[in-house]
Design a protein around this motif. Sequence first.
Motif, PDB file in Angstrom:
ATOM      1  N   TYR A   1       0.817  -1.209   0.000  1.00  0.00           N
ATOM      2  CA  TYR A   1       0.000   0.000   0.000  1.00  0.00           C
ATOM      3  C   TYR A   1       0.857   1.269   0.000  1.00  0.00           C
ATOM      4  N   PHE A   2       2.130   1.138   0.365  1.00  0.00           N
ATOM      5  CA  PHE A   2       3.026   2.287   0.271  1.00  0.00           C
ATOM      6  C   PHE A   2       3.188   2.708  -1.188  1.00  0.00           C
ATOM      7  N   ILE A   3       3.195   1.732  -2.091  1.00  0.00           N
ATOM      8  CA  ILE A   3       3.344   2.054  -3.512  1.00  0.00           C
ATOM      9  C   ILE A   3       2.092   2.755  -4.029  1.00  0.00           C
ATOM     10  N   GLY A   4       0.921   2.227  -3.664  1.00  0.00           N
ATOM     11  CA  GLY A   4      -0.323   2.866  -4.078  1.00  0.00           C
ATOM     12  C   GLY A   4      -0.457   4.273  -3.531  1.00  0.00           C
ATOM     13  N   ALA A   5      -0.053   4.460  -2.272  1.00  0.00           N
ATOM     14  CA  ALA A   5      -0.133   5.785  -1.657  1.00  0.00           C
ATOM     15  C   ALA A   5       0.813   6.766  -2.328  1.00  0.00           C
ATOM     16  N   PHE A   6       1.865   6.262  -2.934  1.00  0.00           N
ATOM     17  CA  PHE A   6       2.819   7.115  -3.643  1.00  0.00           C
ATOM     18  C   PHE A   6       2.273   7.519  -5.007  1.00  0.00           C
ATOM     19  N   PHE A   7       1.695   6.554  -5.725  1.00  0.00           N
ATOM     20  CA  PHE A   7       1.304   6.810  -7.109  1.00  0.00           C
ATOM     21  C   PHE A   7       0.128   7.769  -7.231  1.00  0.00           C
TER      22      PHE A   7
ATOM     23  N   LEU B   1      12.801   1.676  -5.756  1.00  0.00           N
ATOM     24  CA  LEU B   1      12.045   0.652  -5.024  1.00  0.00           C
ATOM     25  C   LEU B   1      11.556  -0.438  -5.971  1.00  0.00           C
ATOM     26  N   ASP B   2      11.060  -0.051  -7.140  1.00  0.00           N
ATOM     27  CA  ASP B   2      10.604  -1.039  -8.121  1.00  0.00           C
ATOM     28  C   ASP B   2      11.723  -2.002  -8.502  1.00  0.00           C
ATOM     29  N   LEU B   3      12.921  -1.455  -8.700  1.00  0.00           N
ATOM     30  CA  LEU B   3      14.054  -2.285  -9.110  1.00  0.00           C
ATOM     31  C   LEU B   3      14.419  -3.301  -8.032  1.00  0.00           C
ATOM     32  N   LEU B   4      14.499  -2.844  -6.793  1.00  0.00           N
ATOM     33  CA  LEU B   4      14.828  -3.758  -5.696  1.00  0.00           C
ATOM     34  C   LEU B   4      13.745  -4.820  -5.525  1.00  0.00           C
ATOM     35  N   HIS B   5      12.499  -4.366  -5.554  1.00  0.00           N
ATOM     36  CA  HIS B   5      11.380  -5.280  -5.338  1.00  0.00           C
ATOM     37  C   HIS B   5      11.300  -6.340  -6.427  1.00  0.00           C
TER      38      HIS B   5
ATOM     39  N   ASP C   1      18.649  15.766  -4.107  1.00  0.00           N
ATOM     40  CA  ASP C   1      18.042  16.946  -3.495  1.00  0.00           C
ATOM     41  C   ASP C   1      16.941  16.490  -2.541  1.00  0.00           C
ATOM     42  N   TRP C   2      16.150  17.444  -2.044  1.00  0.00           N
ATOM     43  CA  TRP C   2      15.096  17.097  -1.095  1.00  0.00           C
ATOM     44  C   TRP C   2      14.047  16.172  -1.710  1.00  0.00           C
ATOM     45  N   ILE C   3      13.745  16.359  -2.989  1.00  0.00           N
ATOM     46  CA  ILE C   3      12.675  15.574  -3.618  1.00  0.00           C
ATOM     47  C   ILE C   3      13.102  14.122  -3.811  1.00  0.00           C
ATOM     48  N   LEU C   4      14.197  13.910  -4.530  1.00  0.00           N
ATOM     49  CA  LEU C   4      14.669  12.546  -4.757  1.00  0.00           C
ATOM     50  C   LEU C   4      15.087  11.902  -3.443  1.00  0.00           C
ATOM     51  N   GLY C   5      15.742  12.674  -2.583  1.00  0.00           N
ATOM     52  CA  GLY C   5      16.143  12.136  -1.288  1.00  0.00           C
ATOM     53  C   GLY C   5      14.951  11.710  -0.450  1.00  0.00           C
ATOM     54  N   GLY C   6      13.886  12.505  -0.492  1.00  0.00           N
ATOM     55  CA  GLY C   6      12.674  12.133   0.232  1.00  0.00           C
ATOM     56  C   GLY C   6      12.074  10.845  -0.291  1.00  0.00           C
ATOM     57  N   CYS C   7      12.135  10.659  -1.611  1.00  0.00           N
ATOM     58  CA  CYS C   7      11.635   9.412  -2.208  1.00  0.00           C
ATOM     59  C   CYS C   7      12.455   8.214  -1.733  1.00  0.00           C
ATOM     60  N   LEU C   8      13.763   8.379  -1.634  1.00  0.00           N
ATOM     61  CA  LEU C   8      14.621   7.282  -1.177  1.00  0.00           C
ATOM     62  C   LEU C   8      14.284   6.889   0.260  1.00  0.00           C
ATOM     63  N   VAL C   9      14.064   7.884   1.103  1.00  0.00           N
ATOM     64  CA  VAL C   9      13.679   7.597   2.487  1.00  0.00           C
ATOM     65  C   VAL C   9      12.328   6.885   2.517  1.00  0.00           C
ATOM     66  N   TYR C  10      11.406   7.344   1.691  1.00  0.00           N
ATOM     67  CA  TYR C  10      10.089   6.707   1.595  1.00  0.00           C
ATOM     68  C   TYR C  10      10.229   5.248   1.154  1.00  0.00           C
TER      69      TYR C  10
ATOM     70  N   VAL D   1      11.380   3.226   4.141  1.00  0.00           N
ATOM     71  CA  VAL D   1      10.302   3.048   5.124  1.00  0.00           C
ATOM     72  C   VAL D   1       9.310   1.995   4.630  1.00  0.00           C
ATOM     73  N   GLY D   2       8.957   2.061   3.338  1.00  0.00           N
ATOM     74  CA  GLY D   2       8.055   1.061   2.771  1.00  0.00           C
ATOM     75  C   GLY D   2       8.627  -0.341   2.855  1.00  0.00           C
TER      76      GLY D   2
END
Length: 266
Positions: free
Chosen positions: A49-55, A160-164, A196-205, A208-209
């Motif tokens: 659901y983390f992926i759905g909440a992102f998209f 995340l898609d690549l790792l998953h 930057d803050w945007i890509l870095g925030g995505c990495l943290v997300y 967490v997921g």
Amino acid sequence: MGVSLSTARYLAPASFLYDFAAQQYGLWSSPNMMDIHNQNLSFFSPQPYFIGAFFFPQQLFQLAWMYRLLTLNDKNPSQAKDLATIQKFVPYYALGNVCIGTWMFFWNSSRLDISNIFVIVNTLTQLWYVNTQLEPMDTRNWNSILTHVVSKTFAGIGVLDLLHNTSAAYFVGQTPSMLVKALTGVGFAALGASSDWILGGCLVYDLVGLSVGQAQYGDQSWSSLLGAYAVGTAAIVGAKNYFRPPYVSRAAPYKQVAQDEVDDRA
């Protein structure tokens, strides 16, 4: 890789609709994407659901970005530069949508080895674009902001898609080795240090997921380590962007000129 403005104005919406239709197929077909996810759990399986909440919010940003692509006037000098920046990203955006949409058909067919090819192409392409082709974001320009948000969220969730997908395709039911744990920490730290803050925030997300997912699937120690990586990556991103601000402001030079004039009068 470039396209004309007229082509870009057809290509971006068409690729968006293709991806959106493919996602609906993935949600409502049988088996659906969640069924395949649950059948192929591995050490990089996130809480889905983390992926759905992102998209969902990302798609809203995409629509706003495409609206700018369709409505900005290339004959207006004040809009032409912004439009050129948006237009430059369109081929990569379209490629990403085609890859993600096509990925869905192979994922739902349990051909995760083939679906992984599309994930690899998309993720590497988006990371290459944001790190080598994208100009610094102008915080006073919504066209620049939207282009950065769309491109960097594509790249961020692509990690995340690549790792998953890779773990689900080749390491079902396995736990991470010490090498995987070490490379995960080093890899996210390195990406965070260049984000930057945007890509870095995505990495943290992403982390967490993954952490929440691994806790849900029973690997508490790995979940805790992923959570620690999330905190560490957030610290790296924060420090990097605090000491080296990544953005520009078009108004900054004018402020400096005004200040110089005041100083001269004094």
